[in-house]
Scaffold this active site. Structure first.
Site, short mmCIF file in Angstrom:
data_model
loop_
_atom_site.label_atom_id
_atom_site.label_comp_id
_atom_site.label_asym_id
_atom_site.label_seq_id
_atom_site.Cartn_x
_atom_site.Cartn_y
_atom_site.Cartn_z
N HIS A 87 0.84 -1.20 0.00
CA HIS A 87 0.00 0.00 0.00
C HIS A 87 0.87 1.25 0.00
O HIS A 87 1.80 1.37 0.81
CB HIS A 87 -0.93 0.01 1.22
CG HIS A 87 -1.82 1.22 1.25
ND1 HIS A 87 -2.78 1.46 0.29
CD2 HIS A 87 -1.88 2.28 2.11
CE1 HIS A 87 -3.39 2.61 0.56
NE2 HIS A 87 -2.86 3.12 1.66
N SER A 88 0.57 2.19 -0.92
CA SER A 88 1.26 3.47 -1.00
C SER A 88 2.77 3.25 -1.19
O SER A 88 3.15 2.63 -2.19
CB SER A 88 0.93 4.30 0.26
OG SER A 88 1.16 5.66 0.04
N MET A 89 3.62 3.69 -0.28
CA MET A 89 5.06 3.41 -0.41
C MET A 89 5.30 1.92 -0.59
O MET A 89 6.17 1.49 -1.35
CB MET A 89 5.80 3.91 0.83
CG MET A 89 7.29 3.56 0.87
SD MET A 89 8.13 4.13 2.38
CE MET A 89 7.84 2.72 3.47
#
Length: 245
Positions: A87-89
């Protein structure tokens, strides 16, 4: 110290799902997944250094190096098919880990990239360079459980250094040309995420010769907290794993 937290070991599981947290996140973010997911899947959440039970471990400041360390730590656990969810990074790191595993002849069966622009289409925000209040403001804007922790002054002192490190790590990341993925990729986003549009998420498809799918669910950057059941259902459907025995 081990790189992975496995809330429930499942020797009978036919597959392992390796989950990579967002900037400022830790393995505990994925703990509820073990209860929700099919018994046929064993969840391993990555614990980045410098936080939670790895508070004493030195930060890793380079995304490519972090991906190498995670990929290396996965080696003994690749005796079963493995999928990656970031998720995300964590989505960008999952992509880099998948590239390394593919290079080494042990490619994952699928990469799920959640809440993130494609690695070759990064923004130019520099949250890591802001003062403490500026970093906290960005975390609060993004939402998620970590944001609440930053309201407590003592916890804030503990948490801010690794949050800042994570922002610096992902904001300093540059996509390097190299072998394309042959692994199928699914991008999942919240339809009201201010950081990634459907058009931007669709660019993940440019990085693989495998099958690509894009899924938008109702919600913001942390849509997957409220939509956890739907996200897990999507993962199981994609991996063709029965939800229960």
């Amino acid at each position: 110290m081990s790189w992975f937290r496995c809330p429930e070991t499942r020797p009978w599981a036919s597959m392992r799902l390796f989950c990579l947290p967002h900037a400022g996140g830790s393995a505990v973010f994925y703990r509820p997944w073990a209860k929700e997911i099919s018994p046929a899947v064993e969840v391993h959440a990555v614990q980045y250094p410098g936080r939670a039970d790895r508070m004493a471990d030195a930060f890793v400041t380079d995304a490519h190096q972090l991906a190498r360390l995670v990929a290396g730590a996965m080696a003994p656990l690749l005796d079963r098919p493995a999928a990656l969810f970031g998720h995300s990074m964590g989505a960008v790191l999952a992509y880099e880990v998948a590239r390394l595993l593919q290079e080494r002849g042990s490619a994952p069966v699928h990469v799920f990239a959640s809440g993130a622009r494609a690695p070759h289409d990064r923004g130019d925000e520099r949250v890591a360079e802001r003062d403490d209040d500026g970093v906290v403001e960005e975390m609060l804007k993004l939402g998620g459980t970590d944001a609440e922790v930053l309201q407590d002054p003592e916890l804030r002192e503990l948490v801010l250094p690794y949050v800042r490190n994570d922002f610096a790590l992902i904001e300093g990341y540059a996509h390097r040309p190299g072998a394309r993925l042959s692994v199928p990729v699914t991008a999942i986003i919240g339809d009201a995420d201010p950081h990634v549009t459907e058009e931007q998420a669709a660019r993940w498809g440019e990085l693989t010769d495998g099958r690509f799918a894009l899924k938008a669910l109702p919600g913001d950057h942390f849509y997957l907290v409220e939509r956890q059941r739907e996200v897990i259902a999507e993962v199981l459907r994609t991996l063709e794993v029965p939800a229960a025995y």
